[in-house]
Design a protein around this motif. Structure first.
Motif, PDB file in Angstrom:
ATOM      1  N   ALA A 115       0.759  -1.277   0.064  1.00 53.26           N
ATOM      2  CA  ALA A 115       0.155  -0.048   0.004  1.00 53.26           C
ATOM      3  C   ALA A 115       0.860   1.135   0.077  1.00 53.26           C
ATOM      4  O   ALA A 115       0.685   2.378  -0.842  1.00 53.26           O
ATOM      5  CB  ALA A 115      -1.057  -0.070   1.200  1.00 53.26           C
ATOM      6  N   ALA A 116       2.004   1.095   0.671  1.00 53.41           N
ATOM      7  CA  ALA A 116       2.999   2.445   0.850  1.00 53.41           C
ATOM      8  C   ALA A 116       3.656   2.575  -0.548  1.00 53.41           C
ATOM      9  O   ALA A 116       3.992   3.784  -0.971  1.00 53.41           O
ATOM     10  CB  ALA A 116       4.101   2.126   1.844  1.00 53.41           C
ATOM     11  N   ASP A 127       1.091   4.167  -2.747  1.00 54.81           N
ATOM     12  CA  ASP A 127       1.109   5.637  -2.713  1.00 54.81           C
ATOM     13  C   ASP A 127       2.103   6.498  -2.961  1.00 54.81           C
ATOM     14  O   ASP A 127       2.411   7.640  -2.790  1.00 54.81           O
ATOM     15  CB  ASP A 127       0.675   5.591  -1.138  1.00 54.81           C
ATOM     16  CG  ASP A 127      -0.763   5.477  -0.904  1.00 54.81           C
ATOM     17  OD1 ASP A 127      -1.571   5.141  -1.751  1.00 54.81           O
ATOM     18  OD2 ASP A 127      -0.891   4.789   0.282  1.00 54.81           O
TER      19      ASP A 127
END
Length: 343
Positions: free
Chosen positions: A240-241, A244
């Motif tokens: 997820a990081a 992003d």
């Protein structure tokens, strides 16, 4: 029994009670009994312990051992800090109570405060280096392949398992004035003035070598625990990081640090305690020299007691050292309680 219809009719009522007794209540249309179920009673001769007593019985041996090995010496040390026990009293075995005189002398002694400041700065620098380097190596372990991770882990374990006296002996040989490897390396690199350079000439250089030794011996503990903590973080958080657009530094502060915050807290304070009370490395390296310029509080207490025969003063020094550690630990416990309230 006759075979006529009357006999048959007469035999039926005689067998009915027996069959009715074998039929359960539910088949007879009667509701099940509403009374309490039968409770199994423990066999006679065995008495169960009261509720909540067993955990205390299990930890009682450990508590008694700690009381015998830690609490009693601590109480004796506090009592001794209120006495004057110098060479004369040690020989004559007389007890001279002085109240708070030992504490007053220490708190008004500029040399004592010099040692306190030196110990605090020495501890802060070491803990900072240990946590930074240990965290970096822990992150590296998480990125390496299995073979390289195994090699690095074994190397860390060997460094961690080396006895203190053996490691101090190796470091004294490395920084030896005449046959030291460091002087040879400096001359090989083209630096002048290292033909017979004395690395233990000043207190600052001595503490620097001791700091290298302590950092080298403490990094494995932080690195291996850091790697163990990283294995508990799910890969979906990293993904997820990455989606992003977070880089490595941002991923550490947004994913790793929040999930491993308890690890960083407990490890930092454990390292503070371990470095602050480090005695063998400091004393074995140069006995607090030169001219007592590399003394920390534990070495200061030892030299005052064993070297100067001021055992009452040494006891007071050790009590003040414990007070300083308790002050640091109180800050840690406040953070723990605050974190529990937030949860």
């Amino acid at each position: 029994m006759t075979v006529d219809s009357q006999g048959t009719a007469a035999a039926a009522p005689q067998d009915a009670p027996g069959r009715a007794a074998e039929m359960p209540n539910t088949q007879k249309g009667q509701p099940p009994p509403s009374g309490p179920e039968e409770v199994l009673q423990p066999p006679r001769g065995r008495r169960s312990l009261p509720a909540g007593v067993l955990p205390y019985l299990l930890v009682a041996p450990a508590l008694l051992s700690m009381a015998a090995l830690l609490l009693y010496p601590l109480i004796r040390n506090v009592i001794l800090s209120f006495q004057q026990l110098d060479r004369k009293e040690f020989i004559t075995r007389e007890t001279v109570w002085t109240g708070f005189d030992n504490y007053t002398k220490l708190l008004t002694d500029p040399d004592f405060w010099t040692v306190v400041v030196r110990s605090v700065l020495f501890t802060g620098a070491n803990v900072f280096l240990i946590m930074v380097l240990g965290t970096g190596i822990g992150l590296l372990l998480n990125r390496l392949g299995k073979k390289m991770r195994l090699v690095l882990s074994l190397s860390l374990m060997l460094a961690w398992a080396m006895p203190i006296v053996a490691s101090v002996t190796v470091f004294r040989w490395l920084f030896d004035e005449q046959f030291g490897v460091v002087n040879w390396l400096m001359r090989t690199l083209g630096f002048s003035g290292y033909e017979q350079h004395n690395w233990f000439e000043t207190g600052l250089s001595t503490l620097t070598i001791i700091a290298v030794l302590l950092v080298w011996g403490s990094i494995p503990f932080v690195a291996l625990n850091m790697y163990a903590g990283l294995t508990t973080i799910g890969t979906e958080l990293y993904e997820a990081a990455k989606m992003d657009g977070a880089n490595g530094w941002r991923t550490f502060w947004a994913v790793v640090f929040p999930n491993l915050k308890p690890f960083f807290m407990i490890t930092t304070f454990l390292e503070i305690i371990w470095i602050f009370k480090a005695f063998a490395q400091v004393y074995a390296m140069n006995a607090g020299g030169p001219d007592r310029a590399s003394e920390t509080l534990p070495v200061f207490a030892y030299i005052e007691g064993v070297g100067q025969f001021h055992y009452g003063m040494a006891a007071a020094t050790s009590v003040l050292t414990i007070v300083l550690l308790l002050a640091a630990m109180s800050f840690y416990f406040r953070l723990i309680l605050k974190q529990e309230e937030e949860l």
